[in-house]
Design an enzyme around this catalytic site. Structure first.
Site, PDB file in Angstrom:
ATOM      1  N   THR A   1      61.346  -2.090  17.989  1.00  0.00           N
ATOM      2  CA  THR A   1      62.292  -2.811  17.143  1.00  0.00           C
ATOM      3  C   THR A   1      61.819  -2.678  15.708  1.00  0.00           C
ATOM      4  OG1 THR A   1      62.931  -5.066  16.440  1.00  0.00           O
ATOM      5  CG2 THR A   1      61.009  -4.884  17.839  1.00  0.00           C
TER       6      THR A   1
ATOM      7  N   CYS B   1      67.661  -0.152  12.237  1.00  0.00           N
ATOM      8  CA  CYS B   1      67.686  -1.054  13.378  1.00  0.00           C
ATOM      9  C   CYS B   1      67.833  -0.160  14.597  1.00  0.00           C
ATOM     10  CB  CYS B   1      68.841  -2.043  13.282  1.00  0.00           C
ATOM     11  SG  CYS B   1      69.020  -3.072  14.761  1.00  0.00           S
TER      12      CYS B   1
END
Length: 229
Positions: free
Chosen positions: A83, A196
């Site tokens: 992430t 992202c």
């Protein structure tokens, strides 16, 4: 090969991509039936999101660090946090590890510099775009970082959490991202960072006039290359 420890589930949609991309890279480089030795911990992402939005970053750091240490103890020779946003807590995790931590910002910045770019547009969650932890990491590699204005940031963030993390890929959302990227290019961005790990589900190279850098793919490839040695 060396075993890689993956901290995933944020969201599981992009963690599944990590598993696929790492193993494809190993297969392509080594051939035959080779695949990567991996250990994975997958979070319940709702718990992480609740910590993010409540500002419970200390609690999140303690949890991520505990998981990283468990992976290390289980035999991981490097840790990959699947992430971008939770790299806000990378320094907390690194301080407790004795094995390498493969930082997504470093891997991405190195790839961008190798392509000769200096001025980049950044898309990501509101935390990644608004705060310094990610932008400063890119700047440390000599990059000039542009981020969207507040209204565009809100749309980019909403689409990530309310659609992409749920596996929803909508044409209207792609159009909105295209508008945001076009505005960054108009401001001088030479390339766009898909900052992202879910954005790669929505945006590809054909969606903007400049080169895009998919942090999910770059991070996964870097992890695979470490595993191969």
């Amino acid at each position: 090969m060396q075993t890689i420890g993956l901290i995933g589930g944020m969201s599981w949609e992009s963690t599944a991509l990590y598993y696929k991309l790492i193993n494809e890279r190993v297969r392509d480089r080594m051939g035959q039936l080779h695949s990567a030795p991996l250990l994975m911990y997958s979070y319940d992402f709702q718990e992480i999101k609740d910590m993010q939005y409540a500002g419970r970053w200390g609690e999140a750091a303690a949890s991520l660090t505990d998981v990283a240490l468990r992976l290390e103890c289980a035999g991981a020779r490097a840790i990959v946090l699947c992430t971008n946003t939770m790299h806000k807590l990378a320094s907390d995790i690194i301080s407790k590890l004795t094995v390498p931590f493969i930082h997504i910002g470093d891997a991405t910045a190195q790839r961008i510099r190798a392509r000769g770019y200096r001025r980049v547009g950044l898309l990501g969650t509101k935390f990644t775009m608004e705060e310094d932890f990610y932008v400063d990491r890119l700047r440390a590699h000599g990059l000039d970082v542009l981020i969207p204005p507040a209204d565009a940031q809100a749309d980019v963030n909403r689409i990530i959490y309310e659609e992409l993390c749920l596996g929803i890929v909508a044409v209207g959302s792609r159009d909105r991202y295209n508008e945001v990227m076009a505005a960054l290019v108009a401001q001088g961005a030479e390339c766009i960072i898909l900052g992202c790990t879910e954005i790669t589900m929505l945006i590809g190279p054909a969606d903007t006039s400049v080169e895009t850098f998919d942090t999910t793919a770059i991070h996964a490839e870097t992890a695979a290359d470490f595993a191969i040695g």
